[in-house]
Design a protein around this motif. Structure first.
Motif, PDB file in Angstrom:
ATOM      1  N   PHE A   1      41.366 -17.594 -35.010  1.00  0.00           N
ATOM      2  CA  PHE A   1      42.175 -18.117 -33.904  1.00  0.00           C
ATOM      3  C   PHE A   1      42.566 -19.598 -34.027  1.00  0.00           C
ATOM      4  CE2 PHE A   1      42.888 -19.330 -29.418  1.00  0.00           C
ATOM      5  CZ  PHE A   1      43.962 -18.490 -29.166  1.00  0.00           C
ATOM      6  N   PRO A   2      41.609 -20.492 -34.293  1.00  0.00           N
ATOM      7  CA  PRO A   2      42.022 -21.901 -34.392  1.00  0.00           C
ATOM      8  C   PRO A   2      43.032 -22.149 -35.510  1.00  0.00           C
ATOM      9  CG  PRO A   2      39.707 -21.628 -34.989  1.00  0.00           C
ATOM     10  CD  PRO A   2      40.163 -20.333 -34.399  1.00  0.00           C
TER      11      PRO A   2
ATOM     12  N   LYS B   1      45.244 -19.933 -36.572  1.00  0.00           N
ATOM     13  CA  LYS B   1      46.501 -19.373 -36.111  1.00  0.00           C
ATOM     14  C   LYS B   1      47.204 -20.349 -35.180  1.00  0.00           C
ATOM     15  CE  LYS B   1      47.790 -15.033 -33.950  1.00  0.00           C
ATOM     16  NZ  LYS B   1      47.214 -13.782 -33.431  1.00  0.00           N
ATOM     17  N   MET B   2      46.434 -20.975 -34.315  1.00  0.00           N
ATOM     18  CA  MET B   2      47.020 -21.911 -33.360  1.00  0.00           C
ATOM     19  C   MET B   2      47.574 -23.142 -34.060  1.00  0.00           C
ATOM     20  SD  MET B   2      46.986 -20.665 -30.353  1.00  0.00           S
ATOM     21  CE  MET B   2      47.312 -19.103 -31.132  1.00  0.00           C
TER      22      MET B   2
ATOM     23  N   SER C   1      27.171 -20.861 -24.318  1.00  0.00           N
ATOM     24  CA  SER C   1      27.401 -19.424 -24.149  1.00  0.00           C
ATOM     25  C   SER C   1      28.153 -18.838 -25.342  1.00  0.00           C
ATOM     26  CB  SER C   1      28.210 -19.187 -22.887  1.00  0.00           C
ATOM     27  OG  SER C   1      29.502 -19.746 -23.050  1.00  0.00           O
TER      28      SER C   1
ATOM     29  N   ALA D   1      31.018 -18.766 -26.071  1.00  0.00           N
ATOM     30  CA  ALA D   1      32.432 -18.749 -25.677  1.00  0.00           C
ATOM     31  C   ALA D   1      33.304 -18.031 -26.690  1.00  0.00           C
ATOM     32  CB  ALA D   1      32.931 -20.183 -25.437  1.00  0.00           C
ATOM     33  N   LEU D   2      32.853 -16.899 -27.182  1.00  0.00           N
ATOM     34  CA  LEU D   2      33.720 -16.103 -28.063  1.00  0.00           C
ATOM     35  C   LEU D   2      34.787 -15.439 -27.207  1.00  0.00           C
ATOM     36  CD1 LEU D   2      30.997 -14.479 -30.325  1.00  0.00           C
ATOM     37  CD2 LEU D   2      32.381 -16.508 -30.762  1.00  0.00           C
ATOM     38  N   TYR D   3      35.926 -15.126 -27.829  1.00  0.00           N
ATOM     39  CA  TYR D   3      36.978 -14.448 -27.084  1.00  0.00           C
ATOM     40  C   TYR D   3      36.653 -12.955 -27.065  1.00  0.00           C
ATOM     41  CZ  TYR D   3      39.037 -18.894 -28.341  1.00  0.00           C
ATOM     42  OH  TYR D   3      39.242 -20.226 -28.528  1.00  0.00           O
ATOM     43  N   PRO D   4      36.353 -12.414 -25.893  1.00  0.00           N
ATOM     44  CA  PRO D   4      35.815 -11.050 -25.836  1.00  0.00           C
ATOM     45  C   PRO D   4      36.802  -9.992 -26.325  1.00  0.00           C
ATOM     46  CG  PRO D   4      35.711 -12.135 -23.674  1.00  0.00           C
ATOM     47  CD  PRO D   4      36.493 -13.024 -24.576  1.00  0.00           C
ATOM     48  N   HIS D   5      38.098 -10.292 -26.234  1.00  0.00           N
ATOM     49  CA  HIS D   5      39.092  -9.269 -26.569  1.00  0.00           C
ATOM     50  C   HIS D   5      39.523  -9.348 -28.031  1.00  0.00           C
ATOM     51  CE1 HIS D   5      41.042 -12.972 -25.580  1.00  0.00           C
ATOM     52  NE2 HIS D   5      42.192 -12.549 -26.063  1.00  0.00           N
ATOM     53  N   MET D   6      38.896 -10.209 -28.795  1.00  0.00           N
ATOM     54  CA  MET D   6      39.262 -10.329 -30.208  1.00  0.00           C
ATOM     55  C   MET D   6      38.081  -9.920 -31.080  1.00  0.00           C
ATOM     56  SD  MET D   6      41.183 -13.970 -30.388  1.00  0.00           S
ATOM     57  CE  MET D   6      42.224 -14.566 -29.075  1.00  0.00           C
TER      58      MET D   6
ATOM     59  N   ARG E   1      33.636 -19.995 -36.349  1.00  0.00           N
ATOM     60  CA  ARG E   1      34.897 -20.392 -35.737  1.00  0.00           C
ATOM     61  C   ARG E   1      35.018 -21.913 -35.705  1.00  0.00           C
ATOM     62  NH1 ARG E   1      35.862 -18.587 -29.666  1.00  0.00           N
ATOM     63  NH2 ARG E   1      34.397 -20.279 -29.318  1.00  0.00           N
TER      64      ARG E   1
END
Ligand SMILES: Nc1ncnc2c1ncn2[C@@H]1O[C@H](COP(=O)(O)OP(=O)(O)OP(=O)(O)O)[C@@H](O)[C@H]1O
Ligand SMILES: [Mg+2]
Lengths: 282, 364
Positions: free
Chosen positions: B98-99, B101-102, B83, B85-90, B146
């Motif tokens: 994101f990875p 940053k984490m 799917s 699996a993107l982050y919808p709010h970013m 990503r």
């Protein structure tokens, strides 16, 4: 007249009929409210006439002025706002965390705990009133808005709503976050919480409505008039016969109801969304 | 070096054994495809390697590290989900970042690497958009970006093309392999249930069924030398025809007695089949290796047409020999045939497969 136009005509008639019925019911439901609204601008003399009159004559805002002349009235509004604010904040914080844990974390006894929590919904609040009273009493927080709010900082239906919402988010997004370096806590703050805005909105609106209109809790746990919330304060004023007339009470109730009505009209999409979320997958 | 090694890995969900004693070695920089029908445990295998599931038994190695107990983040694997699996709010930028940053990569370096990854996949223009403003193909590129931005040693992809339309899927097939295998040169494990994808993209294919690996081999190997009936039947379109019967000796010749029809077996197979004389076996013939004739010829057997599907360049002919089983032949020439017509079908003598009926294993 051919078949199609006949059918359209029948359909139109049916719609008119349905609307008439709905309007009638709406009017029946709204009539007490409309009655209160017009009566709040009447003198007590006119408002108490029989048969009832519907047009204020003379038109007066004296009832509202009386209300605001009441020394404690602004205080009660502040108290209600504080009470509702604490409860909304508490529910947003605690129910989102608990809902997340129930939906997304695996720990022993999770499902049993959740069932136990749901069972709480079936216990009438009168059953817990006395034990709660004793707890708050022992904490020395009787007659204290904060003490009272403490009892409602978390709530089963908010937790349930948040859990359902978190369950409805796709698992793969959380799997991706896991691989990207999010433990459960980071995943909560970076992924779950930002995605939960609609559900948090629904929780906030529900809890505000509940807290703002709450009567029983404040009545039992608050003692001194200056600590009362608006609903309790108004009934207090009414019972102590601060006024011999009902019209200021009516005006007071309308003032008290105003925020809820405004919220409801403005935010009913959140309320509906809340219902949709709860109805989602179990 | 990022070899991936699974030793006797077992994963159960309650009563379901999703992954059953799987042994798999994926070599450094190899493009390995896990192929199998729905529910056979492909995704679970991938999730075990990623660390999203914990094995009940067995060992998982990446390079020379035993990673059973290593946190998914520290395994140096990246995964692309079906799917996406993107982050919808970013935004796209934030998704790719994101990875990094984490894992506390400094901001300047993050920026450089995000832009580099975006440029690599041709999505620099989309960086400020949100996932829902992207097409399926674009979302997929973001998911890939990503994944590559972390510079993983092992790339895991779970049916990454299944949400795309047929045309884009064909295009992405080549692009993906080129990207991962030729440009990034990473070890890749790619899950699909689409055999065309598997045949065109893989260095090697691991065919799975019901939690077990049925065969591991190059696309040519699994097609030409299937190890068992499952692989033989699963790979190839339309699927291989199976003729059940007992092997009997007729003088110097061997025949397959299907109970009604005796099919001659060419001498080249006699040696390997010797020990099966008198036993139940299965003969396999791919539909492409059967010719259809309207007149009797040598080594052709009678059959009855029960259906045909014209596909433009070729024709699928369904026939039967016992009024029960449906066999298929693929023919290129134009044939004037009718339903119910008697025809003669002739298997290509050098392209027969034989299987032990009891075990399903191939006899070579
Ligand atoms: N979290 C889970 N809980 C229970 N059973 C599961 C879980 N995940 C997978 N299974 C079961 O394990 C088996 C293998 O599932 P898996 O998802 O690995 O299959 P798959 O090969 O990826 O199939 P598909 O092609 O449909 O994606 C299935 O029977 C599935 O129902
Ligand atoms: Mg899968």
């Amino acid at each position: 007249m051919n078949e199609a136009t006949k059918r359209n005509l029948l359909k139109a008639l049916w719609i008119v009929f349905v609307y008439i019925i709905l309007t009638m019911f709406a009017f029946i439901y709204l009539s007490p409210f409309i009655r209160s609204f017009v009566a709040s601008f009447m003198t007590w003399e006119q408002a108490s006439k029989y048969p009832p009159e519907w047009i204020p004559h003379p038109f007066t805002i004296e009832n509202y002025l009386k209300l605001f002349r009441l020394e404690l009235f602004p205080r009660w509004i502040m108290n209600s706002a504080l009470y509702a604010g604490l409860i909304v904040a508490g529910n947003i914080i605690f129910s989102s965390m608990a809902g997340y844990a129930f939906a997304r974390l695996e720990f022993p006894g999770r499902d049993a705990l959740f069932s136990a929590l749901l069972a709480l919904l079936m216990i009438p609040i009168f059953v817990t009133l006395v034990p709660n009273y004793i707890i708050i009493y022992k904490l020395g927080l009787i007659d204290n808005i904060i003490g009272l709010a403490l009892l409602s900082l978390a709530n089963v239906s908010s937790i349930f709503l948040m859990r359902q919402y978190f369950l409805s988010l796709p698992q793969e997004v959380f799997d991706a976050a896991r691989l990207d370096g999010c433990g459960p806590i980071k995943a909560f703050f970076y992924i779950a919480l930002p995605l939960a805005k609609p559900a948090l909105g629904a929780v906030a609106v529900y809890q505000f409505l509940g807290a703002w209109n709450a009567f029983l809790g404040p009545l039992v746990f608050l003692r001194s008039p200056e600590n009362f919330t608006l609903p309790v304060g108004l009934s207090f004023a009414f019972q102590r016969s601060m006024w011999t007339e009902y019209t200021p009470i009516i005006a007071g109730s309308l003032v008290a109801a105003a925020p809820t009505i405004i919220l409801f009209i403005g935010l009913n999409k959140y309320l509906i969304r809340g219902i949709v979320i709860q109805a989602g997958k179990g | 070096m990022a070899r991936v090694l699974l030793k006797n890995v077992v994963k159960k969900f309650g009563n379901v054994v999703a992954v059953n004693h799987v042994n798999l070695e994926v070599k450094d920089r190899e493009f390995m495809i896990l192929l199998g029908p729905s529910g056979c445990g492909k995704s679970t295998t991938l999730r075990l390697i990623a660390g999203l599931e914990t094995p009940d038994e067995g060992e998982i190695w990446i390079g020379d590290r035993l990673i059973n107990d290593i946190d998914p983040t520290k395994r140096n694997v990246a995964m692309v989900f079906q799917s996406y699996a993107l982050y919808p709010h970013m935004t796209v930028y934030q998704n790719i970042e994101f990875p990094l940053k984490m894992s506390r990569v400094p901001k300047n370096e993050r920026r450089r690497r995000v832009i580099e990854a975006a440029r690599f996949l041709g999505i620099e223009d989309l960086l400020n958009r949100y996932p829902k403003q992207l097409s399926g193909g674009q979302q997929q590129r973001v998911a890939l970006a990503r994944a590559i931005v972390r510079e993983p040693e092992v790339f895991l992809l779970d049916e990454p093309l299944s949400n795309l339309d047929a045309k884009l899927r064909v295009k992405m097939r080549f692009e993906l392999r080129h990207l991962l295998h030729d440009e990034l040169k990473v070890t890749t494990i790619y899950v699909t249930h689409d055999q065309v994808e598997a045949m065109t993209m893989a260095d090697r294919i691991a065919v799975m069924n019901q939690g077990r690996i049925m065969q591991i081999g190059t696309p040519v190997e699994v097609f030409e030398k299937p190890a068992n009936m499952f692989v033989a039947g699963f790979i190839g379109v339309p699927p291989m025809n199976f003729f059940y019967g007992s092997l009997v000796s007729r003088g110097k010749e061997l025949v397959l007695d299907t109970g009604g029809l005796e099919i001659n077996i060419p001498n080249s197979y006699t040696k390997s089949l010797q020990e099966y004389v008198g036993r139940e076996i299965v003969m396999g013939i791919r539909p492409q290796e059967i010719t259809i004739h309207t007149e009797p010829i040598e080594y052709a057997y009678p059959g009855k047409i029960i259906g045909y599907e014209p596909l433009g360049t070729e024709l699928y002919i369904h026939f039967t020999i016992d009024e029960k089983t449906d066999y298929v032949a693929v023919v290129k020439q134009r044939l004037a045939i009718n339903l119910g017509q008697q025809i003669y079908w002739r298997p290509s003598p050098s392209k027969l497969y034989f299987f032990d009926k009891k075990t399903g294993n191939a006899i070579y």
